[in-house]
Design a protein around this motif. Sequence first.
Motif, PDB file in Angstrom:
ATOM      1  N   GLY A 251       0.796  -1.226   0.000  1.00 15.66           N
ATOM      2  CA  GLY A 251       0.000   0.000   0.000  1.00 15.66           C
ATOM      3  C   GLY A 251       0.823   1.268   0.000  1.00 15.66           C
ATOM      4  O   GLY A 251       0.276   2.355  -0.245  1.00 15.66           O
ATOM      5  N   ASP A 252       2.134   1.177   0.264  1.00 13.97           N
ATOM      6  CA  ASP A 252       2.964   2.373   0.183  1.00 13.97           C
ATOM      7  C   ASP A 252       3.011   2.879  -1.255  1.00 13.97           C
ATOM      8  O   ASP A 252       2.896   2.111  -2.214  1.00 13.97           O
ATOM      9  N   VAL A 253       3.207   4.178  -1.391  1.00 16.14           N
ATOM     10  CA  VAL A 253       3.107   4.850  -2.689  1.00 16.14           C
ATOM     11  C   VAL A 253       4.447   4.829  -3.415  1.00 16.14           C
ATOM     12  O   VAL A 253       5.486   5.198  -2.848  1.00 16.14           O
ATOM     13  N   ILE A 254       4.412   4.399  -4.671  1.00 21.91           N
ATOM     14  CA  ILE A 254       5.589   4.402  -5.538  1.00 21.91           C
ATOM     15  C   ILE A 254       5.257   5.270  -6.749  1.00 21.91           C
ATOM     16  O   ILE A 254       4.318   4.988  -7.482  1.00 21.91           O
ATOM     17  N   ARG A 255       6.038   6.321  -6.949  1.00 20.98           N
ATOM     18  CA  ARG A 255       5.794   7.228  -8.075  1.00 20.98           C
ATOM     19  C   ARG A 255       7.004   7.244  -9.004  1.00 20.98           C
ATOM     20  O   ARG A 255       8.143   7.314  -8.534  1.00 20.98           O
TER      21      ARG A 255
END
Length: 309
Positions: A251-255
Motif C-alpha cells: 500500500g505504500d506509494v511508488i511514483r
Amino acid sequence: MASPWVIGSASWLRSRAAGRPARAGVLAVRFGPGPGVYGAGQPLTARLSHPVPQGDRSARAAVEQGLRVTSVPHAGGSWHWVDAQTLHFRPPSFWPAHAVITAHSILDGAKITDSLYGGGSEALKISTGDRIEAVTDVARFSMTVYRNGQAIRTIPVTTGKDGYRTRTGIKTVLEKQPSIRMNGESIDIPKDSPDAYDLDVRHAVRVTWSGEYLHAAPWSADAHGTENVSHGCTGMSTDNAAWLYNTLTPGDVIRVINGPGPQMNAFDNGHGDWNLSRPQWQAGSTLPPPPATEQHPPAAAAPRMTPQL
C-alpha cells in the motif's frame, strides 16, 4: 452529523426490501484487502457476489449507498465501479498516516433490483502506518524516499532501457518477496535473445502484476545513478534494496516521474487508482460528489509527491 452522500438513507434502503420475492438472488459483499497495516495509497475494494450492470444506475446507486467507509482521522472519499462486480474506494488524496479505516455494508435486506436483494457481509478494518512515498526520477537515475513528507534517503537506481521502459505514474506496493527467480521468458523474451536473463533476485518489492519490481541488482552496479539498463524493474545496490525492502509495506506509494515509459493503468495491473484525476474518479460513481467539506487535504510533503487530483 453524517453526510448523506456517504451514509445514504437507511430507512429508504429498508423500505425497498418490502415484498422480497422468495427466489430473489442475494448480494453479498467481500471487502478487501485483508485486515492489517497498509500504506497511504492502499485502495479499499468491494467484490460483489452478483453483477450489477452499468446501465442500471438505480441499482448501482443502491449498492453504493449501502457500502459505508469511515476513517479516523476523517479522509472522505468515494467508490468507483471498476466492473460490474468490483468497486474501489479511495479518498481525494492519500489516506492520512496512522488512520483507522473501516468498511461495512448495510445492504442486508435492501432491494437492489426486482430479482436481487442485499445479504449479510463481513466488515473490514485496516489501519495505515507512516506515510511512505518513494519517487523515482527516471531522468536523474535516482529514487528519493519520504516518510511523512520528509526525505529520508536518496538511492541511485537504474530503470527500464529502450524497449522495456518502466511505467510512469503512481503505483503501490503489492507484495514483498525476500528472494525470487526472474526469467526473461516470463515477459516473452526468448531464451536465445540477447536480452534473455535468468536471475536469482533479492529484496524484491512488487508494484505491478505483470512483473515490475524494485529490487537488488548487483549485476548492473556500474549503471546505478548513471544509466537505465533494466528490463523495466527499478534496480539498486543490495544494501539499498535491503533497506527499502524493510522500509516499505503493501500500500505504500511508488511514483515514477520524468520518464518516457507508458502510463500506469488504473486497475488492470495492480493498484493504479491514483492515476485518475478526482473528476475521473468521481465519474465512476453513481452518486453526486461529496461536498467540499468532505475532502481531506493532503499531508505536508514535497510538492511533487501529492497526486494531481
